[in-house]
Write an enzyme that holds these catalytic residues in place. Sequence first.
Site, PDB file in Angstrom:
ATOM      1  N   ASP A  71      10.728  37.658  34.234  1.00 60.86           N
ATOM      2  CA  ASP A  71      10.147  38.932  34.608  1.00 60.86           C
ATOM      3  C   ASP A  71       8.653  38.708  34.884  1.00 60.86           C
ATOM      4  OD1 ASP A  71      10.020  41.740  34.963  1.00 60.86           O
ATOM      5  OD2 ASP A  71       9.266  41.985  32.925  1.00 60.86           O
ATOM      6  N   ASP A  94      10.983  41.877  29.020  1.00 63.31           N
ATOM      7  CA  ASP A  94      10.478  42.695  27.923  1.00 63.31           C
ATOM      8  C   ASP A  94      10.986  44.122  27.949  1.00 63.31           C
ATOM      9  OD1 ASP A  94       9.148  43.529  30.166  1.00 63.31           O
ATOM     10  OD2 ASP A  94       7.135  43.338  29.332  1.00 63.31           O
ATOM     11  N   ASP A  96      15.772  44.663  31.314  1.00 60.19           N
ATOM     12  CA  ASP A  96      16.047  43.223  31.241  1.00 60.19           C
ATOM     13  C   ASP A  96      17.188  42.884  30.283  1.00 60.19           C
ATOM     14  OD1 ASP A  96      13.888  42.508  32.942  1.00 60.19           O
ATOM     15  OD2 ASP A  96      12.502  42.801  31.284  1.00 60.19           O
TER      16      ASP A  96
END
Length: 870
Positions: free
Chosen positions: A325, A610, A614
């Site tokens: 990410d 986070d 996700d």
Amino acid sequence: MKTYYQMSEEEIRQEVNQGSQPLTVDQVRNRQKEYGPNELIEGEKKSLLGIFAEQFRDFLVIILMISAAVSWILGEGESALVILVVITMNAVLGTVQTVKAEQSLSSLKRLCSPSAKVLRDGVVVEIPSREVTVGDEVYLEAGDYIPADGRILENASMKTDESALTGESMGVEKTSERLEGELALGDRKNMVYSGSFVTYGRGSFLVTAVGMQTEVGKIAGLLKTASEKKTPLQMNLDQFGKKLSVIILILCGALFGLQMIRGGELADAFLFAVALAVAAIPEALSSIVTIVLAFGTQKMSKEGAVIRKLQAVEGLGSVSVICSDKTGTLTQNKMTVEHYYVDGQSVKAEELDVENPSHVQLLRMSVLCNDASVTDGQEIGDPTEIALVALGEKLGVQAQTIREEYPRLSELPFDSDRKLMSTFHQLQNGYTMVTKGAVDVLERRVSMICTGGKERPITDEDLQEIRRVNEEYSQNGLRVLAVAYRKLEQDRELTLEDEQGLTFFGLIAMMDPPRIESAQAVRRCIEAGIRPVMITGDHKVTASAIARRIGILREGDQACEGSELDALSDEELKDFVEKVSVYARVSPEHKIRIVRAWQEKGNIVAMTGDGVNDAPALKQADVGVAMGITGSEVSKDAASMVLTDDNFATIVKAVENGRNVYANIKNSIQFLLSGNFAAILVVLFSSLLGLPVPFAPVHLLFINLLTDSLPAIALGLEPHTSQVMREKPRPMNESILTRRFLSNIGLDGLCIGVMTGIAFLIGLSYGGTLTASTMAFATLCLSRLVHGYNCKSSRPVIFRREFFNNRYLQGAFAVGFVLLNLVLLVPALHGLFQIQTLHLWQLLMVYGLALANLPVIQLLKKVRMSCKSK
């Protein structure tokens, strides 16, 4: 068919409530029956006893349990007890890990707000959020959590934080207007979503989805379907255990039959077969692997990586793709001013000159036309405004001091429709309105420009230059604000007409910058043969700019948006993923598809993240890595590893640790299997020659407890080396038991077996069966202790400093050597261990044969290395 964000207010009311408003109590009751409560539903959980029972379904464990039962029947209670203790300890450890891992949905539940303000029977009432239903009209204001998904009806400069769902760091400016075309989740500006919250303004929305039908609910559903993957080591050991057990069963059956044909007693034949099974099956293998992995987790936790699932340590060592990410993982998750454009020049933020009047004036304006504050390190307000205040504070322009010196007399708050904010102050040169906002909006309202402290009419050339600079900043992923002002004659309330005829002063460009260590971490990944890939909900331009700066997006690589993936089948995606290094505007479904595509190509995939969005991909990945500081509880619960410092570079350290742990586990396995192979060879040798059984069950028990476990654990704690990061990740389908590895085990086992067999024959020749058994037991036991030093490395280490660098191995050898000599030299223990007192020359023969394994096997390593180099 239109989706909710494409409908007008009248259409959405007709679609959801058939035109009626607000809901009556009876309608609410019927809707709640139809749609269910507004909460996430967890699947049926396994009981603690059920999870514990699952740990005994492994084929190798079943064989060990059968061996324990047979041992018990034949009166060998000690052997049965030790096997049962080992497999029970493993089952307890496995149960604890499983219980800790299954907490994702309970964390998702905690995202829901406890209450909501809704319109019922024409009256606004506050109710528990679980009672909100489709068709309710919910009222929001700054600070409220959003209880359900819905279409905005009224909007007063409302902004929401949807980073947990979309991964985008910026607050989303909302609108009540209908939108056209197919839009990604993060671009549906007239929708709000459960699990996000209001950061600015107020508004109301019509609920269109509750519970499991919301976007958060869909993620909860994905968490159920996302499968957790076994690591390569787990799969290899499972396959090995089954093959080894089948071979041993066949071998034991054949030897049992051979004994019976020779006229042996049934009980003796059974005892012989069980002795072989106990000697051959490395029952300590799984527990030793678990212990080594546990020590690996302790080392990693000291370096900022908390391992939630032990197998992730080994999995990290074989990772070949890291899907990361962007927000908060590769970047700082904090907006920072990068450039100013003032007096016709682009200036880096760190090069601003507090002695330059124009620079100071632009800083002052950006602080005055601003609602954010930074007090004692606590930041309050919109991230872009916080960035402006933070830069001012850094350069000595204190926001509180400036605001007290030039108080706000009037204001026009930010509005998402006009995309401007204006404040009115009495400055040194008179009453002045300061305006900041979108460049394309503000440039249409300016008639003057200020350069070098002087005002003049703005020209087409000036506007073209402003547009050029704005485009240059935007292409580099920067968010650009324009700042202008207008002098007014007197103190009065501002009107919207005042935001015309402005004087352009400058541009401010900002972004969520990469972490300082991200570029180096990415470079180390590439050097180690690991492919870094960015997957984010942010815009393509912004994501690409960050990816270029840290080295993820390289020459020849592509960047794409999630919408492009919708047009690809899973088969087409498998070919597509190799070309793409950056994915932008992706949904949770896209993330899972990308991870699966890499996995189906034979890669071990780590996924970092986070946000709630996700979590499904973290669970699907071979190794899920969550952020400990900025990460949501959902992402932490779904992940295998949590970074306590939110530092991408820590992942690289974890990979290095994982590779070292794998290498150490491999050394431990080589130690165990070569020693067990030696025991098998001696038993087979004596059986084929019609000789007595060389080992009593108590001998094998002693060997399994001491010369198996302690040195194997010590080898698992071998000091780490950075050399492992110069190697490429091993292929997913590569078994730990490669041909070369098995040949090493075979040669090592043959050496130990030959020495043990010689000792057995000497004992038979000069003392009888009990003496032979004693010498064989002592030689095998001491040979395995010595063999621990052979298994430290694939290279010869006998004349290197690393020969003595493992204090745990030194301790294991010392303990084993002392205990063995106590058994051999203390007459009171001879009856318990079924041995006979040895003469001095017999004892020296045992020591000599056992120690001879060290130079012989070290020489074989030297020969193998020479052959490989040729």
